[in-house]
Scaffold this motif. Sequence first.
Motif, short mmCIF file in Angstrom:
data_model
loop_
_atom_site.label_atom_id
_atom_site.label_comp_id
_atom_site.label_asym_id
_atom_site.label_seq_id
_atom_site.Cartn_x
_atom_site.Cartn_y
_atom_site.Cartn_z
N ARG A 177 107.81 57.84 -80.00
CA ARG A 177 108.76 57.66 -78.91
C ARG A 177 109.05 56.19 -78.65
O ARG A 177 108.13 55.38 -78.52
CB ARG A 177 108.22 58.32 -77.64
N TYR A 178 110.32 55.84 -78.60
CA TYR A 178 110.80 54.48 -78.34
C TYR A 178 110.36 53.48 -79.40
O TYR A 178 110.43 52.27 -79.19
CB TYR A 178 110.33 53.98 -76.96
N ALA A 179 109.88 53.96 -80.54
CA ALA A 179 109.37 53.02 -81.55
C ALA A 179 110.27 52.91 -82.77
O ALA A 179 110.07 52.01 -83.59
CB ALA A 179 107.97 53.46 -82.00
N CYS A 180 111.24 53.79 -82.91
CA CYS A 180 112.08 53.73 -84.11
C CYS A 180 112.95 52.48 -84.07
O CYS A 180 113.36 52.02 -83.01
CB CYS A 180 112.93 54.98 -84.25
N GLN A 181 113.22 51.95 -85.22
CA GLN A 181 114.00 50.73 -85.33
C GLN A 181 115.50 51.01 -85.43
O GLN A 181 116.32 50.16 -85.09
CB GLN A 181 113.56 49.94 -86.56
N PHE A 182 115.86 52.18 -85.94
CA PHE A 182 117.26 52.56 -86.09
C PHE A 182 117.45 53.90 -85.38
O PHE A 182 116.83 54.89 -85.74
CB PHE A 182 117.64 52.64 -87.57
N THR A 183 118.31 53.88 -84.38
CA THR A 183 118.41 55.00 -83.44
C THR A 183 118.61 56.35 -84.11
O THR A 183 118.03 57.36 -83.68
CB THR A 183 119.58 54.74 -82.46
N TYR A 184 119.41 56.39 -85.16
CA TYR A 184 119.73 57.69 -85.75
C TYR A 184 118.50 58.40 -86.31
O TYR A 184 118.51 59.62 -86.50
CB TYR A 184 120.80 57.53 -86.84
N THR A 185 117.42 57.66 -86.58
CA THR A 185 116.23 58.28 -87.15
C THR A 185 115.38 58.99 -86.10
O THR A 185 114.43 59.69 -86.46
CB THR A 185 115.36 57.25 -87.89
N CYS A 186 115.70 58.80 -84.82
CA CYS A 186 114.88 59.45 -83.80
C CYS A 186 115.71 59.92 -82.61
O CYS A 186 115.20 60.01 -81.49
CB CYS A 186 113.77 58.50 -83.32
N ASP A 187 116.98 60.23 -82.85
CA ASP A 187 117.83 60.68 -81.74
C ASP A 187 117.80 62.19 -81.56
O ASP A 187 118.48 62.75 -80.71
CB ASP A 187 119.27 60.20 -81.93
N GLY A 188 116.99 62.87 -82.38
CA GLY A 188 116.87 64.31 -82.25
C GLY A 188 117.94 65.10 -82.96
O GLY A 188 117.92 66.35 -82.94
N HIS A 189 118.90 64.43 -83.59
CA HIS A 189 119.97 65.11 -84.30
C HIS A 189 119.71 65.09 -85.81
O HIS A 189 119.19 64.10 -86.34
CB HIS A 189 121.32 64.46 -84.02
N ALA A 190 120.06 66.16 -86.47
CA ALA A 190 119.90 66.21 -87.92
C ALA A 190 120.88 65.24 -88.57
O ALA A 190 122.00 65.05 -88.09
CB ALA A 190 120.16 67.63 -88.42
N GLU A 191 120.42 64.60 -89.66
CA GLU A 191 121.29 63.65 -90.37
C GLU A 191 122.20 64.44 -91.32
O GLU A 191 121.82 64.76 -92.44
CB GLU A 191 120.45 62.64 -91.16
N VAL A 192 123.39 64.74 -90.87
CA VAL A 192 124.35 65.53 -91.65
C VAL A 192 125.50 64.62 -92.07
O VAL A 192 126.14 63.97 -91.23
CB VAL A 192 124.89 66.72 -90.84
N ILE A 193 125.78 64.57 -93.36
CA ILE A 193 126.90 63.78 -93.88
C ILE A 193 128.16 64.65 -93.80
O ILE A 193 128.37 65.54 -94.62
CB ILE A 193 126.65 63.34 -95.33
N SER A 194 128.99 64.40 -92.80
CA SER A 194 130.17 65.24 -92.58
C SER A 194 131.48 64.54 -92.95
O SER A 194 132.55 65.14 -92.83
CB SER A 194 130.23 65.68 -91.12
N GLU A 195 131.40 63.28 -93.37
CA GLU A 195 132.59 62.52 -93.73
C GLU A 195 132.43 62.00 -95.16
O GLU A 195 131.91 60.90 -95.38
CB GLU A 195 132.82 61.37 -92.77
N PRO A 196 132.84 62.79 -96.15
CA PRO A 196 132.63 62.43 -97.55
C PRO A 196 133.20 61.07 -97.95
O PRO A 196 132.58 60.33 -98.71
CB PRO A 196 133.31 63.57 -98.32
#
Length: 226
Positions: free
Chosen positions: A144-163
Amino acid sequence: MLHSFVTKMTKTAAAVLCFVSAGTFVSAQDLTSVRLSSLLGEFSTEVQEIPSVQLAFLTTIPSPADRDIQTVPRDLYDREKIAAMPEATGGSQWECLAEALYFEARGESVRGMFAVGEVILNRVDSARFPDTVCDVVNQGTGRRYACQFTYTCDGHAEVISEPRAWERVGKIARLLIDGAPRELTNGATHYHTRAVNPSWARVFTRTAAIDSHLFYRQPVRTASNG
């Protein structure tokens, strides 16, 4: 003694390159052989301690084609030129960098994406951070509060939706990993969006402002400041 050998070897290689590039029509290989034969004779004992792979690197003059790779194209940050490049591929480190650029900067200009990539690679080169792209990007993830890049710990799956955006950041990640110059952020190791104001930004040196991000370089530790 090994340090002295490497120093002299570097100076010799530089002298050969300058001599050849000045337009003197002499074989670089012949000139190098003369210089290196003398130099290696001075350090015969030390040379035996150097692994053969490293010795080959030190004693090989790069070909013109190899040297051209280091030339900075004027249109490096041109979106149309990036689009015209062939699709990029790579291993896990390339994928980690491309993913970070996608989630952190895909809405930025090409310069803005390169700048974020510079920060990640500057961290890889810094003793203060992990020494691989993937470890830098995922540092602190899961705490918690330790990740350096927000997307890695924002609780959302990393989905590539823009090819198309993924293809673009993949090319930029490939260029950076392959040695594109890091000339935009002046050695920055941190950044944040203009929408936030983290406490560390008050003590770090701001080095650049590109698109929606502000870039900073962490102060150098000294004996006096710990």
